[in-house]
Design an enzyme around this catalytic site. Structure first.
Site, PDB file in Angstrom:
ATOM      1  N   GLY A  70       9.805  -0.800  -5.992  1.00 35.27           N
ATOM      2  CA  GLY A  70       8.816  -0.535  -4.947  1.00 35.27           C
ATOM      3  C   GLY A  70       7.658   0.284  -5.467  1.00 35.27           C
ATOM      4  O   GLY A  70       7.686   0.775  -6.615  1.00 35.27           O
ATOM      5  N   ASP A  71       6.612   0.378  -4.651  1.00 36.59           N
ATOM      6  CA  ASP A  71       5.419   1.168  -4.988  1.00 36.59           C
ATOM      7  C   ASP A  71       4.723   0.660  -6.245  1.00 36.59           C
ATOM      8  O   ASP A  71       4.147   1.441  -6.996  1.00 36.59           O
ATOM      9  CB  ASP A  71       5.773   2.663  -5.170  1.00 36.59           C
ATOM     10  CG  ASP A  71       6.594   3.190  -4.009  1.00 36.59           C
ATOM     11  OD1 ASP A  71       6.177   2.965  -2.867  1.00 36.59           O
ATOM     12  OD2 ASP A  71       7.657   3.794  -4.246  1.00 36.59           O
TER      13      ASP A  71
ATOM     14  N   LYS B 155       1.482  -3.029  -4.574  1.00 36.30           N
ATOM     15  CA  LYS B 155       1.369  -4.285  -3.827  1.00 36.30           C
ATOM     16  C   LYS B 155       0.151  -4.261  -2.912  1.00 36.30           C
ATOM     17  O   LYS B 155      -0.479  -5.271  -2.679  1.00 36.30           O
ATOM     18  CB  LYS B 155       2.619  -4.507  -2.959  1.00 36.30           C
ATOM     19  CG  LYS B 155       3.851  -4.917  -3.736  1.00 36.30           C
ATOM     20  CD  LYS B 155       4.963  -5.366  -2.810  1.00 36.30           C
ATOM     21  CE  LYS B 155       5.653  -4.246  -2.090  1.00 36.30           C
ATOM     22  NZ  LYS B 155       6.407  -3.326  -2.951  1.00 36.30           N
TER      23      LYS B 155
ATOM     24  N   ALA C 144       8.157   0.859   4.559  1.00 35.31           N
ATOM     25  CA  ALA C 144       7.132   0.462   3.597  1.00 35.31           C
ATOM     26  C   ALA C 144       5.856   1.252   3.888  1.00 35.31           C
ATOM     27  O   ALA C 144       5.732   1.841   4.953  1.00 35.31           O
ATOM     28  CB  ALA C 144       6.855  -1.021   3.732  1.00 35.31           C
ATOM     29  N   GLY C 145       4.964   1.262   2.954  1.00 40.32           N
ATOM     30  CA  GLY C 145       3.698   1.927   3.242  1.00 40.32           C
ATOM     31  C   GLY C 145       2.689   1.618   2.183  1.00 40.32           C
ATOM     32  O   GLY C 145       3.020   1.601   1.009  1.00 40.32           O
ATOM     33  N   HIS C 146       1.483   1.285   2.601  1.00 40.90           N
ATOM     34  CA  HIS C 146       0.434   1.236   1.596  1.00 40.90           C
ATOM     35  C   HIS C 146      -0.911   1.606   2.181  1.00 40.90           C
ATOM     36  O   HIS C 146      -1.117   1.586   3.384  1.00 40.90           O
ATOM     37  CB  HIS C 146       0.432  -0.081   0.818  1.00 40.90           C
ATOM     38  CG  HIS C 146       0.332  -1.298   1.652  1.00 40.90           C
ATOM     39  ND1 HIS C 146       1.334  -2.214   1.715  1.00 40.90           N
ATOM     40  CD2 HIS C 146      -0.650  -1.734   2.434  1.00 40.90           C
ATOM     41  CE1 HIS C 146       0.962  -3.177   2.531  1.00 40.90           C
ATOM     42  NE2 HIS C 146      -0.226  -2.919   2.978  1.00 40.90           N
ATOM     43  N   THR C 147      -1.769   1.960   1.269  1.00 34.65           N
ATOM     44  CA  THR C 147      -3.083   2.447   1.649  1.00 34.65           C
ATOM     45  C   THR C 147      -4.114   1.401   1.270  1.00 34.65           C
ATOM     46  O   THR C 147      -4.094   0.877   0.165  1.00 34.65           O
ATOM     47  CB  THR C 147      -3.362   3.755   0.856  1.00 34.65           C
ATOM     48  OG1 THR C 147      -2.260   4.633   1.104  1.00 34.65           O
ATOM     49  CG2 THR C 147      -4.645   4.412   1.289  1.00 34.65           C
TER      50      THR C 147
ATOM     51  N   GLN D  26       9.091  -3.170  -0.220  1.00 33.02           N
ATOM     52  CA  GLN D  26      10.077  -2.697  -1.213  1.00 33.02           C
ATOM     53  C   GLN D  26      10.058  -3.627  -2.446  1.00 33.02           C
ATOM     54  O   GLN D  26       9.008  -4.142  -2.767  1.00 33.02           O
ATOM     55  CB  GLN D  26      11.479  -2.558  -0.607  1.00 33.02           C
ATOM     56  CG  GLN D  26      11.582  -1.433   0.414  1.00 33.02           C
ATOM     57  CD  GLN D  26      11.232  -1.880   1.818  1.00 33.02           C
ATOM     58  OE1 GLN D  26      11.639  -2.932   2.242  1.00 33.02           O
ATOM     59  NE2 GLN D  26      10.487  -1.069   2.543  1.00 33.02           N
TER      60      GLN D  26
ATOM     61  N   THR E 204      17.617  -0.733  -0.282  1.00 36.29           N
ATOM     62  CA  THR E 204      17.294  -0.771   1.136  1.00 36.29           C
ATOM     63  C   THR E 204      18.238  -1.789   1.800  1.00 36.29           C
ATOM     64  O   THR E 204      19.106  -2.357   1.136  1.00 36.29           O
ATOM     65  CB  THR E 204      15.799  -1.084   1.362  1.00 36.29           C
ATOM     66  OG1 THR E 204      15.477  -0.846   2.736  1.00 36.29           O
ATOM     67  CG2 THR E 204      15.442  -2.518   0.980  1.00 36.29           C
TER      68      THR E 204
ATOM     69  N   ARG F 200       7.831  12.988  -4.653  1.00 41.49           N
ATOM     70  CA  ARG F 200       7.396  12.647  -5.997  1.00 41.49           C
ATOM     71  C   ARG F 200       8.281  11.525  -6.527  1.00 41.49           C
ATOM     72  O   ARG F 200       9.496  11.540  -6.348  1.00 41.49           O
ATOM     73  CB  ARG F 200       7.507  13.882  -6.888  1.00 41.49           C
ATOM     74  CG  ARG F 200       6.701  13.754  -8.151  1.00 41.49           C
ATOM     75  CD  ARG F 200       6.810  14.953  -9.041  1.00 41.49           C
ATOM     76  NE  ARG F 200       6.267  14.587 -10.338  1.00 41.49           N
ATOM     77  CZ  ARG F 200       4.994  14.719 -10.696  1.00 41.49           C
ATOM     78  NH1 ARG F 200       4.135  15.262  -9.873  1.00 41.49           N
ATOM     79  NH2 ARG F 200       4.567  14.314 -11.876  1.00 41.49           N
TER      80      ARG F 200
END
Ligand code: IMP
Length: 429
Positions: A12-13, A16, A39-42, A223, A238, A303
């Site tokens: 993940g991270d 994407k 999930a998370g994105h900017t 993920q 997950t 972190r």
């Protein structure tokens, strides 16, 4: 016209968000098919920063967003996220967002159970996001989930809550956590119903029509393969299948509709949460990768652990995930390192493995078999063609392609959307 599925090839991270955003601008429909608001994105669009967790990225790009049945939906989180992006000037309504009527809901009791269980696990905790993802998927498989469509049937909802609370309150009480009151939960759900139901529909039907009309569909994974509940580093995973095959079952289309599978991998490795990480660096180099790569979780703020690129692991992800091509991200974080390492396999006791075995003891004991490769002194940041890259950086990418047995079809060289080297357009198949 080919469709595209984007999945993470590590833990993940992988970045994407940027790739999905770039592809979303070229798609007609963007579909989330698994995971939830873990999930998370900017996304940065027109100078505005959007933090998305549950909404498909296409919504920000003016495309139709679909949340498929394979997603677990926290209705409060969804409505909050809609309100947040609306506060930033974007309109979100049933004309640009549709939600599968058969998607299961995450309720406050799921997050409560997730957290209570993590606390009870103590040292052995998984490091979940605490958002109730696991307990919600458990309820789905146990056939007691409350689904979006149940909100339209108050009698069904009431009866299902009885069953759900019998199960959850027993568990919560056993763990010494506060139990939930049925009347309050029912009232809260009935109050949410008129806000959520306008988005609900059989999305499989819309996707079928879209396919017949030749529209481009982008399936947006959350993920990554090594967090897949079957193929990942179980139990440190997950609770959904994150492989590309899930795009079909999690959206309600056939496997042939998924199209080109683009796997995203960082030029090094990171993971959040606990679990095996054979190439982890717990020294100054690991610290440096974390600082330079700004390795903090979007959702958790934790972190991320950092390490060398694990080609054996990504090769495994390519195979089980059905990845046709890789998008390699964050190559610039490695700029200036005199020497790099790539893992090619594992040593466990006196045995050599080309893949990570499934047993937890073996995974924990797996020692990487590194290959050392010379670094580069120039910068790769912002490169937009192979010719812009230092020769040694090209060598690094080529070696990765060989080891993971998949071509690098896209190389991202900075967080900026246009700092991308495209080798092959995934929508062209
Ligand atoms: P859960 O999905 O909250 O149950 O967490 C299970 C594991 O997946 C934990 O190690 C989390 O840190 C990890 N995880 C869940 N979502 C993400 C994500 O979007 N990026 C990276 N790790 C994630």
């Amino acid at each position: 016209m080919a469709n595209v599925a984007v999945i993470g090839a590590q833990w993940g991270d992988e970045g994407k968000g940027k790739v999905v955003d770039w592809l979303a601008s070229r798609a007609d429909i963007v579909v989330r098919f698994q995971g939830g608001h873990n999930a998370g994105h900017t996304l940065v669009v027109g100078g505005e920063t959007y933090k998305l967790s549950l909404l498909p990225s296409g919504v920000v790009r003016g495309k139709l967003g679909i949340i498929g049945n394979g997603v677990v939906i926290d209705p409060e989180a969804l409505l909050d996220e809609i309100a947040r992006v609306e506060g930033q000037g974007l309109a979100v309504g049933p004309d640009n967002l549709r939600v599968a009527e058969n998607a299961p809901l995450i309720l406050p009791l799921h997050a409560a159970l997730d957290k209570a269980r993590e606390t009870a696990r103590g040292e052995r905790k998984i490091g979940t996001t605490g958002r109730g993802i696991g307990p919600a998927y458990e309820d789905k498989v146990a056939r007691r989930a409350i689904r979006v469509c149940d909100l339209a049937e108050p009698a069904t909802l009431s009866a299902k809550l009885d069953e759900l609370l019998l199960h959850h309150n027993t568990l919560l009480a056993g763990l010494g956590a506060p139990v939930f009151d049925k009347a309050a939960l029912l009232a809260a759900l009935l109050a949410l119903a008129p806000r959520l139901l306008p988005f609900a529909e059989p999305v499989w039907e819309r996707l079928d029509e879209a396919r017949r009309a030749g529209r481009r569909i982008l399936f947006e994974g959350a993920q990554a393969v090594m967090l897949d509940v079957d193929h990942g580093t179980y139990p440190f995973v997950t609770s959904s299948n994150t492989v590309a095959a899930t795009a079909a079952s999690g959206a309600g289309v056939g496997p042939g509709a998924v199209g080109f599978v683009l796997g995203i991998a960082k030029a090094y490795s990171t993971r959040v949460g606990a679990g095996p990480f054979p190439t982890e660096l717990v020294d100054a180099t690991g610290q440096m990768l974390g600082d330079r790569g700004r390795e903090f979780g979007t959702v958790t703020g934790r972190r991320r652990r950092c390490g060398w690129f694990d080609a054996a692991l990504v090769r495994q992800a390519v195979k089980v995930g059905g990845i046709h091509g890789l998008a390699l991200t964050k190559l610039d974080v490695l700029d200036g390192l005199p020497e790099l390492r790539i893992n090619t396999g594992y040593r466990i006791g006196d045995k050599i493995f080309s893949r990570l075995p499934a047993a937890p003891g073996a995974q924990a004991a797996a020692e990487p078999i590194f290959e050392t490769i010379e670094g580069w002194s120039g910068s790769t940041r912002g490169a937009r063609s192979w010719a812009d890259l230092p020769a040694q950086a090209v060598k690094y990418v080529r070696r990765i392609e060989e080891l993971v047995e998949a071509p690098v079809t896209l190389l991202s060289t900075s967080p900026e959307r246009d700092d991308t080297i495209l080798v092959r357009d995934p929508f062209e198949g």
